[in-house]
Write a protein that holds these residues in place. Structure first.
Motif, PDB file in Angstrom:
ATOM      1  N   VAL A 218       0.838  -1.200   0.000  1.00  0.00           N
ATOM      2  CA  VAL A 218       0.000   0.000   0.000  1.00  0.00           C
ATOM      3  C   VAL A 218       0.872   1.250   0.000  1.00  0.00           C
ATOM      4  CG1 VAL A 218      -1.783   1.293   1.234  1.00  0.00           C
ATOM      5  CG2 VAL A 218      -1.888  -1.210   1.146  1.00  0.00           C
ATOM      6  N   GLU A 219       1.927   1.250   0.800  1.00  0.00           N
ATOM      7  CA  GLU A 219       2.851   2.380   0.801  1.00  0.00           C
ATOM      8  C   GLU A 219       3.526   2.540  -0.552  1.00  0.00           C
ATOM      9  OE1 GLU A 219       5.681   2.287   3.928  1.00  0.00           O
ATOM     10  OE2 GLU A 219       4.184   2.406   5.533  1.00  0.00           O
ATOM     11  N   ALA A 220       3.886   1.407  -1.175  1.00  0.00           N
ATOM     12  CA  ALA A 220       4.526   1.460  -2.488  1.00  0.00           C
ATOM     13  C   ALA A 220       3.594   2.075  -3.528  1.00  0.00           C
ATOM     14  CB  ALA A 220       4.950   0.063  -2.911  1.00  0.00           C
ATOM     15  N   VAL A 221       2.313   1.721  -3.449  1.00  0.00           N
ATOM     16  CA  VAL A 221       1.344   2.291  -4.384  1.00  0.00           C
ATOM     17  C   VAL A 221       1.176   3.782  -4.134  1.00  0.00           C
ATOM     18  CG1 VAL A 221      -1.086   2.281  -5.108  1.00  0.00           C
ATOM     19  CG2 VAL A 221       0.118   0.121  -4.758  1.00  0.00           C
ATOM     20  N   GLN A 222       1.157   4.195  -2.868  1.00  0.00           N
ATOM     21  CA  GLN A 222       1.038   5.615  -2.543  1.00  0.00           C
ATOM     22  C   GLN A 222       2.219   6.398  -3.119  1.00  0.00           C
ATOM     23  OE1 GLN A 222      -1.605   7.342  -0.803  1.00  0.00           O
ATOM     24  NE2 GLN A 222      -2.490   5.429  -1.545  1.00  0.00           N
TER      25      GLN A 222
END
Length: 347
Positions: A218-222
């Motif tokens: 999720v952080e990578a997508v953000q």
């Protein structure tokens, strides 16, 4: 003597003489060349679909082959034609059919599950299930047209548009095919996959992958999206964690396309759907336009089918092939060679 591979009980396959059924009116007798083993075949092999299949059951629906003989009234096909099969036979009278959604007919005969499939050296099917293959397309590669059609349908159901950010959760054969088809549609794609082997293969195909065990997806997508989130996510893993990831990576009004078969109900964060006005769509099977597009994508190399084939084994070695897939490891797609040595891979 021609052979057939049959499912007889949970984790049990045998080989037996194939029963050649002469083609009746509107039918065609085929000589299958190559048959892929898919996730649904493994579900059957595990005994998860015993309420649906009739034992002994000849499995298989990802195939390529040639026409041997045609029945009365069949005028569009002749012996020697290279074909694949869209393995769906519908009643044409139920509400889904009448609405134009024959592929989700309430009485659908999914050939290879509900009726005998392609893991045999002689196979009789309705002529209207045939899809023509280009003469230049190798038949081993053509065996991947059916799963590619799944991917084409999935990408269409999700409404993927050029420039959108797409996250594919699950990098098995269908997940990689979805990623390739979405990329061909102009999307920016990331594949989330635990298996190092599958990540490596996807990266060799030019796809960017993330290992969910190595960091927060999720952080990578953000970071990737500048805080906006992805426009589209595909859940292809079949795991509870995959569902959670697919929901959490979506931005405002994102679309989640559910592809995997989940054998049990899953918890879903419905508050996230409310808060971000997300959309959930199911994607099951395909229609003829999806199949014809899949033929094009495999034939022109957009989908490099040969790179997804881990190995090709004789039909009689099907039990070992199922065991290899069940055990995981460095395996993507295994094809069963149904030929008798006289039919080459090339058309």
């Amino acid at each position: 003597m021609t052979l057939a591979v049959r499912y007889t009980a949970a984790r049990t396959l045998d080989t037996a003489p194939a029963v050649t059924v002469e083609p009746g009116p509107g039918e065609v007798l085929l000589a299958p060349a190559y048959v892929g083993i898919c996730g649904t075949d493994l579900h059957i092999f595990h005994g998860d679909m015993d309420a649906r299949v009739s034992v002994p059951a000849v499995l298989g629906h990802e195939m390529s082959g040639r026409v041997l003989k045609v029945g009365a009234g069949v005028t569009d096909w002749r012996a020697g034609d290279a074909v694949t099969v869209m393995p769906l036979h519908w009643d044409g009278t139920c509400p889904a059919c009448l609405a134009g959604h024959q592929h989700i007919c309430r009485q659908l005969d999914f050939i290879g599950i509900d009726s005998p499939g392609a893991m045999q050296q002689r196979w009789t099917v309705p002529a209207d299930t045939l899809v023509r293959l280009p003469q230049s397309l190798a038949l081993d590669r053509a065996a991947l047209v059916e799963p590619t059609a799944v991917a084409v349908h999935d990408v269409g159901r999700a409404g993927v548009r050029a420039g959108e950010r797409v996250v594919v959760v699950g990098g098995g054969p269908v997940g990689v095919l979805i990623a390739l088809v979405a990329r061909a549609a102009g999307a920016e794609v990331r594949v989330v996959e635990l298996s190092a082997h599958r990540r490596k293969l996807a990266e060799e195909l030019g796809l960017t992958t993330w290992d969910p065990a190595a960091g927060d997806v999720v952080e990578a997508v953000q970071e990737w999206s500048g805080g906006a989130g992805a426009e589209v996510a595909f859940e292809v893993s079949g795991a509870a964690g995959g569902v959670e990831t697919a929901v959490e990576v979506l931005g405002a009004r994102g679309r989640l396309c559910l592809v995997a078969i989940h054998s049990r109900p899953r918890e879903v964060n419905l508050h996230r759907f409310f808060w971000r006005e997300l959309t959930l769509v199911g994607a099951r099977l395909y229609d003829r336009a999806d199949f014809e597009r899949a033929v094009e994508l495999v034939a022109d190399g957009t989908v490099p089918a040969e790179r997804l084939i881990s190995r090709v084994v004789p039909l009689a070695e099907a039990p070992a092939a199922f065991a290899a897939l069940e055990g995981g490891g460095d395996v993507m797609k295994i094809l069963l060679d149904c030929t008798d040595g006289t039919e080459g891979a090339a058309a």
